[in-house]
Design a protein around this motif. Structure first.
Motif, short mmCIF file in Angstrom:
data_model
loop_
_atom_site.label_atom_id
_atom_site.label_comp_id
_atom_site.label_asym_id
_atom_site.label_seq_id
_atom_site.Cartn_x
_atom_site.Cartn_y
_atom_site.Cartn_z
N SER A 248 4.98 -3.79 -7.57
CA SER A 248 4.28 -2.64 -7.31
C SER A 248 2.99 -2.60 -8.08
O SER A 248 2.60 -3.02 -9.83
CB SER A 248 5.50 -1.56 -7.50
N LYS A 249 2.46 -1.72 -7.92
CA LYS A 249 1.27 -1.53 -8.97
C LYS A 249 1.27 -0.64 -10.34
O LYS A 249 0.76 -0.87 -11.21
CB LYS A 249 0.33 -0.85 -7.73
N ASP A 277 3.70 -6.10 2.56
CA ASP A 277 3.96 -5.46 1.69
C ASP A 277 5.16 -4.78 2.70
O ASP A 277 5.32 -5.46 3.29
CB ASP A 277 2.40 -4.39 1.99
N ARG A 299 6.52 -3.02 -1.03
CA ARG A 299 5.73 -1.68 -1.52
C ARG A 299 4.78 -1.39 -0.16
O ARG A 299 4.10 -1.94 0.60
CB ARG A 299 5.68 -1.56 -2.61
N THR A 304 -1.32 -2.60 -2.28
CA THR A 304 -0.64 -3.19 -3.89
C THR A 304 -1.02 -4.62 -3.70
O THR A 304 -1.02 -5.24 -4.68
CB THR A 304 0.76 -3.37 -3.01
#
Length: 479
Positions: A248-249, A277, A299, A304
């Protein structure tokens, strides 16, 4: 076994630090010469590979696989034969898998068991990380023995999978302290297992039983929290940390910030998080959605993959694995009425190099040298395999890929060599194709054809205290 003599002619040799047009001469599985216009004598018995207009790169090192892994009521479909065969077809010449003991069980027995599965089957070199799933003095002694006698220099702790593999903060502190004493790299699966357990209960109580529940019960702040906690605990004992499968970011930002604060931490995004994603969890076709279920989940924020690739290109993230742990549609159907029972895992061991070239190099986010760094060299440095692995230079192991940056291939379950009947990158057109793969000085894959038998790969011992990681750590001890 007479090793073949091999000359790779006319290509551009790409290492992590520079690219140069040169021939590469290989004998006895080792690079003997790198330079222009090589003419090794005698010409008889010399195999010549033409690499004109192509790149000659160090074979990929996949830092994260789970071949024939008994997990969640099933066993992953790629075994050490099909998995490593798929790897060499994709330009990867070494995998690092995980020996994972049950709680209360011996780490050494787990290591021996995984090694006995792998040795007769592997088509390329491999090593084993070992998981620490519980804590006691016995575990501490076994870690020491694995480092000193079995060539293990990395241990993985799960912060998730409550009641199965999860360890608490006290156990993390003890394991990190032990890793540091032994000169090993501590790895974590960073998700808050308690929050996942509560979140899953909540979803099922609300009647959400499909694959989307898997993402909804463990959103990205659950990953970011555990990542932050692991970094904080590791830093308290001055232990180098390697965060596996960054998805994840927010978790990536935590790692990025920690590195800027001078903490010794490395992040490993995987082919899946860089190439697709989590919007797939909402696909109307249950089998499609379930095929993407892995932990931590992909995510749903579609920006992402590009975000993670930018961080990988700029050294906020360091290496790439795949977490290749394949389950077919029938195995995934174990969770058809309850997402918590869908076996977690996706493919990637064959796709990783091409996905990263397409999304990273072809897109203009990174150059060919950074590509080599994140697919091979950095892994070799962190796990103390360098410069035998991760580099094309005199004295290095001849694990080499001839790479065509202009060619394209379309990824599909119909044509891939992974044992699965689904591919999470289905239909992706990738620039960057491995034309030939050389493992231990032998051409094992060329133009779509294999020349390899099970058991040709070897287990690679990794000495403790990798300098790339531990030089800083040791200096900090002194001051």
């Amino acid at each position: 076994l007479a090793q073949q003599r091999l000359l790779i002619k006319g290509g551009k040799v790409v290492n992590d630090d520079c690219s140069v047009v040169a021939d590469v001469y290989v004998e006895d599985g080792v690079v003997q010469q790198v330079g222009p216009n090589l003419n090794p004598e005698p010409p008889a018995g010399l195999v010549v590979l033409d690499a004109t207009n192509k790149l000659v790169i160090p074979g990929g090192i996949d830092t994260h696989t789970h071949m024939q892994f008994p997990f969640m009521g099933s066993r992953s479909k790629d075994d050490f034969y099909t998995g490593t065969k798929a790897a060499i077809a994709g330009g990867t010449t070494m995998i690092i898998d995980f020996a994972i003991p049950q709680k209360g069980c011996s780490l050494i027995e787990a290591f021996d068991k995984w090694k006995s599965w792998a040795d007769p089957k592997v088509c390329c070199d491999y090593a084993l990380h070992v998981a620490v799933t519980w804590w006691s003095n016995k575990v501490k002694e076994e870690m020491k023995s694995l480092v000193q006698n079995k060539g293990v220099n990395s241990f993985k702790m799960f912060m998730a999978y409550k009641d199965l593999y999860m360890v608490n903060d006290e156990e993390l502190y003890a394991a990190f302290s032990c890793c540091k004493e032994l000169g090993a790299v501590a790895q974590v699966h960073a998700e808050n297992g308690e929050l996942i357990a509560q979140g899953a209960k909540k979803m099922l109580a609300m009647g959400i039983t499909g694959p989307e529940g898997h993402e909804l019960c463990r959103p990205e702040d659950v990953e970011a929290e555990a990542t932050q906690r692991a970094i904080t605990i590791a830093n308290a004992v001055n232990c180098p940390l390697f965060v596996v499968h960054v998805m994840s970011k927010s978790a990536a930002r935590v790692i990025s910030n920690a590195r800027r604060e001078g903490k010794v931490v490395y992040g490993e995004p995987i082919a899946a998080s860089l190439g697709t994603d989590g919007t797939n969890y909402w696909n109307k076709d249950w089998a499609h959605a379930a095929a993407y279920v892995m932990g931590p989940p992909l995510r749903p924020d579609p920006s992402t993959p590009g975000f993670l690739m930018n961080l990988l290109a700029n050294d906020d993230l360091s290496v790439t694995g795949t977490d290749n742990c394949t389950f077919d549609i029938c195995q995934k159907a174990l969770g058809k009425d309850d997402f918590t029972k869908i076996p977690n895992g996706v493919n990637g061991v064959e796709d990783r190099m091409s996905v990263i070239w397409e999304k990273g190099v072809y897109s203009g986010k990174m150059d060919e040298n950074r590509f080599v760094a994140v697919t091979s060299t950095n892994a070799a440095k962190i796990f103390n395999l360098y410069p035998k692995k991760g580099r094309i230079a005199v004295g290095a192991d001849a694990d080499i890929v001839i790479w065509d940056p202009k060619a394209t291939r379309t990824i599909s379950a119909k044509t891939h060599h992974q044992a699965n009947n689904f591919n999470i990158f289905e239909g992706m057109i990738c620039h960057g194709v491995p034309v030939a793969t050389v493992s231990r000085g032998k051409v094992v894959y060329e133009g779509g054809a294999f020349n390899v038998t099970a058991g040709e790969g070897k287990y690679v011992s990794r000495p403790p205290f990798p300098p790339y990681v531990y030089k800083r750590v040791r200096q900090r001890e002194q001051v």
